[in-house]
Design an enzyme around this catalytic site. Sequence first.
Site, PDB file in Angstrom:
ATOM      1  N   LYS A  20     -69.294 -32.319 113.497  1.00 36.70           N
ATOM      2  CA  LYS A  20     -67.951 -32.401 112.897  1.00 36.70           C
ATOM      3  C   LYS A  20     -67.062 -33.394 113.662  1.00 36.70           C
ATOM      4  O   LYS A  20     -66.423 -34.250 113.066  1.00 36.70           O
ATOM      5  CB  LYS A  20     -67.271 -31.012 112.896  1.00 36.70           C
ATOM      6  N   ARG A  95     -61.497 -21.430 110.333  1.00 35.41           N
ATOM      7  CA  ARG A  95     -62.743 -20.889 110.859  1.00 35.41           C
ATOM      8  C   ARG A  95     -62.921 -19.419 110.520  1.00 35.41           C
ATOM      9  O   ARG A  95     -63.907 -18.814 110.933  1.00 35.41           O
ATOM     10  CB  ARG A  95     -62.669 -21.016 112.373  1.00 35.41           C
ATOM     11  N   ARG A 134     -74.958 -33.092 124.900  1.00 33.93           N
ATOM     12  CA  ARG A 134     -73.673 -33.725 124.560  1.00 33.93           C
ATOM     13  C   ARG A 134     -72.876 -34.087 125.821  1.00 33.93           C
ATOM     14  O   ARG A 134     -72.769 -33.307 126.754  1.00 33.93           O
ATOM     15  CB  ARG A 134     -72.839 -32.771 123.702  1.00 33.93           C
ATOM     16  N   ARG A 167     -69.132 -30.048 128.358  1.00 37.66           N
ATOM     17  CA  ARG A 167     -68.212 -28.939 128.115  1.00 37.66           C
ATOM     18  C   ARG A 167     -68.734 -27.639 128.712  1.00 37.66           C
ATOM     19  O   ARG A 167     -69.930 -27.369 128.658  1.00 37.66           O
ATOM     20  CB  ARG A 167     -68.010 -28.769 126.595  1.00 37.66           C
ATOM     21  N   ARG A 178     -71.674 -18.694 120.342  1.00 39.17           N
ATOM     22  CA  ARG A 178     -70.864 -19.475 119.393  1.00 39.17           C
ATOM     23  C   ARG A 178     -71.551 -19.543 118.027  1.00 39.17           C
ATOM     24  O   ARG A 178     -70.895 -19.485 116.991  1.00 39.17           O
ATOM     25  CB  ARG A 178     -70.618 -20.887 119.941  1.00 39.17           C
TER      26      ARG A 178
HETATM   27  P1  AP5 Z   1     -70.366 -32.945 117.734  1.00 34.88           P
HETATM   28  O1  AP5 Z   1     -69.835 -33.978 116.805  1.00 34.88           O
HETATM   29  O2  AP5 Z   1     -69.695 -32.810 119.066  1.00 34.88           O
HETATM   30  O3  AP5 Z   1     -70.468 -31.521 116.996  1.00 34.88           O
HETATM   31  P2  AP5 Z   1     -69.330 -30.529 116.512  1.00 34.88           P
HETATM   32  O4  AP5 Z   1     -69.742 -30.005 115.177  1.00 34.88           O
HETATM   33  O5  AP5 Z   1     -67.967 -31.166 116.598  1.00 34.88           O
HETATM   34  O6  AP5 Z   1     -69.511 -29.403 117.600  1.00 34.88           O
HETATM   35  P3  AP5 Z   1     -68.464 -28.591 118.469  1.00 34.88           P
HETATM   36  O7  AP5 Z   1     -69.258 -27.900 119.534  1.00 34.88           O
HETATM   37  O8  AP5 Z   1     -67.328 -29.432 118.927  1.00 34.88           O
HETATM   38  O9  AP5 Z   1     -67.973 -27.584 117.417  1.00 34.88           O
HETATM   39  P4  AP5 Z   1     -67.370 -26.247 117.686  1.00 34.88           P
HETATM   40  O10 AP5 Z   1     -66.884 -25.961 116.325  1.00 34.88           O
HETATM   41  O11 AP5 Z   1     -68.201 -25.212 118.301  1.00 34.88           O
HETATM   42  O12 AP5 Z   1     -66.298 -26.555 118.845  1.00 34.88           O
HETATM   43  P5  AP5 Z   1     -64.724 -26.621 118.840  1.00 34.88           P
HETATM   44  O13 AP5 Z   1     -64.323 -27.615 119.839  1.00 34.88           O
HETATM   45  O14 AP5 Z   1     -64.195 -26.736 117.450  1.00 34.88           O
HETATM   46  O15 AP5 Z   1     -71.935 -33.219 117.939  1.00 34.88           O
HETATM   47  C1  AP5 Z   1     -72.714 -32.461 118.841  1.00 34.88           C
HETATM   48  C2  AP5 Z   1     -73.740 -33.375 119.553  1.00 34.88           C
HETATM   49  O16 AP5 Z   1     -74.681 -33.845 118.607  1.00 34.88           O
HETATM   50  C3  AP5 Z   1     -73.107 -34.631 120.186  1.00 34.88           C
HETATM   51  O17 AP5 Z   1     -73.759 -34.900 121.402  1.00 34.88           O
HETATM   52  C4  AP5 Z   1     -73.375 -35.748 119.165  1.00 34.88           C
HETATM   53  O18 AP5 Z   1     -73.513 -37.028 119.766  1.00 34.88           O
HETATM   54  C5  AP5 Z   1     -74.688 -35.290 118.545  1.00 34.88           C
HETATM   55  N1  AP5 Z   1     -74.805 -35.640 117.126  1.00 34.88           N
HETATM   56  C6  AP5 Z   1     -73.824 -35.547 116.176  1.00 34.88           C
HETATM   57  N2  AP5 Z   1     -74.296 -35.927 114.973  1.00 34.88           N
HETATM   58  C7  AP5 Z   1     -75.609 -36.241 115.151  1.00 34.88           C
HETATM   59  C8  AP5 Z   1     -76.646 -36.709 114.279  1.00 34.88           C
HETATM   60  N3  AP5 Z   1     -76.426 -36.907 112.953  1.00 34.88           N
HETATM   61  N4  AP5 Z   1     -77.880 -36.942 114.807  1.00 34.88           N
HETATM   62  C9  AP5 Z   1     -78.119 -36.735 116.149  1.00 34.88           C
HETATM   63  N5  AP5 Z   1     -77.169 -36.312 117.027  1.00 34.88           N
HETATM   64  C10 AP5 Z   1     -75.933 -36.063 116.529  1.00 34.88           C
HETATM   65  O19 AP5 Z   1     -64.350 -25.147 119.330  1.00 34.88           O
HETATM   66  C11 AP5 Z   1     -64.565 -24.732 120.659  1.00 34.88           C
HETATM   67  C12 AP5 Z   1     -63.955 -23.337 120.851  1.00 34.88           C
HETATM   68  O20 AP5 Z   1     -62.522 -23.386 120.608  1.00 34.88           O
HETATM   69  C13 AP5 Z   1     -64.455 -22.238 119.898  1.00 34.88           C
HETATM   70  O21 AP5 Z   1     -65.651 -21.666 120.380  1.00 34.88           O
HETATM   71  C14 AP5 Z   1     -63.268 -21.276 119.910  1.00 34.88           C
HETATM   72  O22 AP5 Z   1     -63.237 -20.502 121.083  1.00 34.88           O
HETATM   73  C15 AP5 Z   1     -62.075 -22.211 119.947  1.00 34.88           C
HETATM   74  N6  AP5 Z   1     -61.616 -22.576 118.604  1.00 34.88           N
HETATM   75  C16 AP5 Z   1     -61.618 -23.833 118.049  1.00 34.88           C
HETATM   76  N7  AP5 Z   1     -61.139 -23.799 116.814  1.00 34.88           N
HETATM   77  C17 AP5 Z   1     -60.805 -22.499 116.547  1.00 34.88           C
HETATM   78  C18 AP5 Z   1     -60.289 -21.832 115.401  1.00 34.88           C
HETATM   79  N8  AP5 Z   1     -60.000 -22.493 114.284  1.00 34.88           N
HETATM   80  N9  AP5 Z   1     -60.082 -20.504 115.498  1.00 34.88           N
HETATM   81  C19 AP5 Z   1     -60.360 -19.824 116.617  1.00 34.88           C
HETATM   82  N10 AP5 Z   1     -60.884 -20.384 117.724  1.00 34.88           N
HETATM   83  C20 AP5 Z   1     -61.111 -21.714 117.693  1.00 34.88           C
END
Ligand code: AP5
Length: 225
Positions: A20, A95, A134, A167, A178
């Site tokens: 994402k 979410r 990552r 991270r 997660r």
């Molecule tokens: P990446 O693009 O970083 O993936 P992502 O989907 O953004 O993953 P996140 O871990 O950031 O999502 P998340 O939803 O768990 O975390 P968030 O920060 O929102 O890609 C991942 C890896 O794969 C990278 O190394 C990339 O290079 C590689 N890659 C990407 N595409 C590829 C492809 N096509 N082929 C090969 N490799 C590829 O949330 C973190 C925490 O914050 C949550 O756990 C929660 O505690 C809190 N939080 C955030 N939002 C909320 C909410 N709305 N409500 C409540 N708590 C929340």
Amino acid sequence: MMVKSAAKYIVLLGPPGAGKGTQAQIISKEMNLAHVSSGDIFRENLKQETELGKLAQTFMRRGELVPDDVTIAMIQERLTRPDCQAGALLDGFPRTPAQAEALSKMLAKWGAEVNLVPYIFVDANILIERLSGRWTCPVCGLVYHEKYNPPITPGICDNDGAVLYQRDDDKPETVKRRIDVYLTQTAPLIEYYRLKGLLVEIDGTLSIDQVAKNILAAIEEKVAN
Ligand code: AP5
């Protein structure tokens, strides 16, 4: 009352590690649309040691969701900033069903709505490999992968030369939690948005460029200019 009826809101949905953030960086640039990432805003608050950051950390380090009321208020405030006048590309929000309802209510007040929900799907075994490889830039937020999207110089951001970091919540046991949290609390949004006719399924196992092309093509086809 703020009126944003011409504004576009696109919600990127998918499990942790689906890509994402990677796609949001590409698509927000292509569309000149603000990238609003709830996770990035929490991490920024953590860095600044704000009360919100301290609260969020207690949930994030366990792989749990931050409570809805706090998260909704934070996003509502973010979406009223000037860079969101034309809308936003939402990454990580909503979410939960409660967050999705709150989003649609806040947008309706502004005369706007969610226009499209690209759902990036990837198998759980791939997610774990992606998250453990990552690396992220602490300055510009660019996301790399040591195998699939490596920086030119290992450990250094191509964009600004900063030293990349991993991270805290990418440890294997937190990643598993997660993914479980995603399956129980976030996955119901797939049907929620499908029933509204807004969901478009995107194969997240293709190359980063191909995934971006497919999302942009879906936006071009389904979101009126
Ligand atoms: P990446 O693009 O970083 O993936 P992502 O989907 O953004 O993953 P996140 O871990 O950031 O999502 P998340 O939803 O768990 O975390 P968030 O920060 O929102 O890609 C991942 C890896 O794969 C990278 O190394 C990339 O290079 C590689 N890659 C990407 N595409 C590829 C492809 N096509 N082929 C090969 N490799 C590829 O949330 C973190 C925490 O914050 C949550 O756990 C929660 O505690 C809190 N939080 C955030 N939002 C909320 C909410 N709305 N409500 C409540 N708590 C929340």
